[in-house]
Design a protein around this motif. Structure first.
Motif, PDB file in Angstrom:
ATOM      1  N   GLU A  49     -18.150 -75.960  -4.763  1.00  6.47           N
ATOM      2  CA  GLU A  49     -19.127 -74.180  -4.325  1.00  6.47           C
ATOM      3  C   GLU A  49     -18.185 -73.764  -3.551  1.00  6.47           C
ATOM      4  OE1 GLU A  49     -23.210 -71.603  -4.031  1.00  6.47           O
ATOM      5  OE2 GLU A  49     -22.908 -74.241  -4.221  1.00  6.47           O
ATOM      6  N   ARG A  72     -28.069 -65.792  -7.028  1.00  7.46           N
ATOM      7  CA  ARG A  72     -28.920 -66.761  -5.849  1.00  7.46           C
ATOM      8  C   ARG A  72     -30.161 -66.255  -6.132  1.00  7.46           C
ATOM      9  NH1 ARG A  72     -25.666 -68.551  -1.460  1.00  7.46           N
ATOM     10  NH2 ARG A  72     -23.957 -68.275  -1.072  1.00  7.46           N
ATOM     11  N   GLU A 119     -17.444 -71.729   0.119  1.00  9.83           N
ATOM     12  CA  GLU A 119     -18.907 -71.486   1.139  1.00  9.83           C
ATOM     13  C   GLU A 119     -18.355 -70.695   2.486  1.00  9.83           C
ATOM     14  OE1 GLU A 119     -21.846 -72.397   1.352  1.00  9.83           O
ATOM     15  OE2 GLU A 119     -21.938 -74.567  -0.689  1.00  9.83           O
ATOM     16  N   ARG A 177     -23.522 -66.927  -5.472  1.00  8.72           N
ATOM     17  CA  ARG A 177     -23.236 -68.346  -5.121  1.00  8.72           C
ATOM     18  C   ARG A 177     -21.808 -68.409  -5.868  1.00  8.72           C
ATOM     19  NH1 ARG A 177     -27.199 -73.597  -6.825  1.00  8.72           N
ATOM     20  NH2 ARG A 177     -25.438 -74.355  -5.922  1.00  8.72           N
ATOM     21  N   VAL A 183     -32.503 -66.530 -12.305  1.00  8.48           N
ATOM     22  CA  VAL A 183     -31.259 -66.860 -11.099  1.00  8.48           C
ATOM     23  C   VAL A 183     -31.409 -67.622 -11.665  1.00  8.48           C
ATOM     24  CG1 VAL A 183     -31.990 -65.359  -9.030  1.00  8.48           C
ATOM     25  CG2 VAL A 183     -33.005 -67.526  -9.183  1.00  8.48           C
TER      26      VAL A 183
END
Length: 329
Positions: free
Chosen positions: A14, A329, A16, A302, A261
């Protein structure tokens, strides 16, 4: 939620940090693609996607005009055929992981005149809503009518055909539902959508799709509530101006809030409809604009950069193109 979790495992780590991601991507050698037009002087561009031939009409004259609000959607950009080829491939994990199916609904932001994403995906899904500014509609409709090839796997058109063309209303300086115009294809609808003025949450209602049934994977015990959301939101090469970043990200978020979500454990506390998956494809141009987009996006989403293994040779790192997946999110 299991399908999404399995799909995410294919994408890599992911994202960040916006600054770190921008530095990594723009430190690489990037091939020169000029601005990214396929051919800005041609009135017709011929191409083949998934062994299907398309002839795309475009407007060099409109592109070079001084129209207020921009004209970048008047011609075909290089990333669009590549993205359409990848997204419509039967080996794409979205299809193999059953995240897209014949019951899916898709919305596109900034579709431009080509309609390629709609043309390649609509025959395989329930309905496709393409959105952009009004000026692209005439050529968008011409391209759909010229190139639409129904699939035997598509849904019956009788529940998708629009009965009339609503009248367009003047814009007001406040949020309002988008206005809708139909095409001759049974399950593609063009809707004007201003990212700053229009209400993205009314997209499905504007084409009579709000009462669509729940996905087949949902339990029968769930409450019978209209699904205003989408299975997939796509956008191709719409991030080229820092002034557009905030309204673009806000519109993406408003659409994604129509679904729950993502929760890896499958418990979202509301419903078990799947979250909306966002796929944002873009050409690498300005690291500053890209970083501004990613910083704004990470506030509400995200983010995963789709891996080279999933993208394949035409969109992988080093080609000058990027595809990121977003989940609210």
């Amino acid at each position: 939620m299991e399908q999404i979790t399995s799909f995410l495992s294919l994408l890599g780590e992911e994202v960040e940090d916006a600054e770190e991601e921008a530095f990594y991507l723009f430190a690489q050698d990037i091939p020169s693609s000029n601005l990214g037009f396929v051919d800005s002087r041609a009135t017709t561009v011929d191409l083949t996607i998934q062994n299907q031939d398309y002839s795309i009409h475009q407007s060099p004259t409109l592109l070079s005009s001084s129209r207020a609000g921009g004209t970048t959607g008047a011609v075909l950009w290089k990333i669009t055929p590549l993205f359409s080829e990848w997204l419509s491939s039967p080996t794409n994990p979205l299809w193999t992981q059953s995240l897209l199916s014949a019951s899916s609904t898709i919305v596109e932001l900034g579709c431009g005149i080509s309609g390629l994403n709609a043309l390649t995906l609509a025959p395989r899904v329930h309905h496709y809503i393409a959105t952009d500014q009004d000026y692209v509609y005439r050529l968008f409709r011409q391209n759909i009518e010229t190139n639409y090839h129904p699939s035997t796997s598509a849904k019956s058109s009788k529940r998708q055909q629009q009965s009339q063309q609503p009248k367009r209303k003047p814009k007001q300086q406040q949020q309002q539902p988008p206005t809708t115009t139909t095409t001759s294809s049974p399950n593609i609808t063009f809707t004007s959508l201003d990212w700053e003025l229009d209400v993205a949450g009314s997209l499905k209602a504007s084409v009579g799709l709000e009462a669509a049934p729940l996905d087949g994977n949902d339990d029968d015990e769930e409450e019978e509530e209209a699904d205003r959301g989408f299975d997939l939101l796509v956008s191709c090469d719409c991030i080229y101006n820092e002034a557009l970043v905030a309204p673009f990200v806000r519109t993406c978020a408003d659409i994604c809030r129509l679904r729950p979500v993502y929760a890896a454990d499958g418990h979202d506390g509301r419903r078990r409809r799947r979250p909306t998956i966002c796929l944002i494809a873009q050409q690498q141009r300005s690291p500053e604009v890209f970083e501004a987009w990613l910083q704004e996006t990470l506030r509400v989403f995200r983010v995963w950069r789709v891996s080279d293994e999933v993208l394949g040779p035409q969109l992988k790192s080093g080609t000058g193109y990027l595809v990121h997946l977003l989940l609210l999110r």
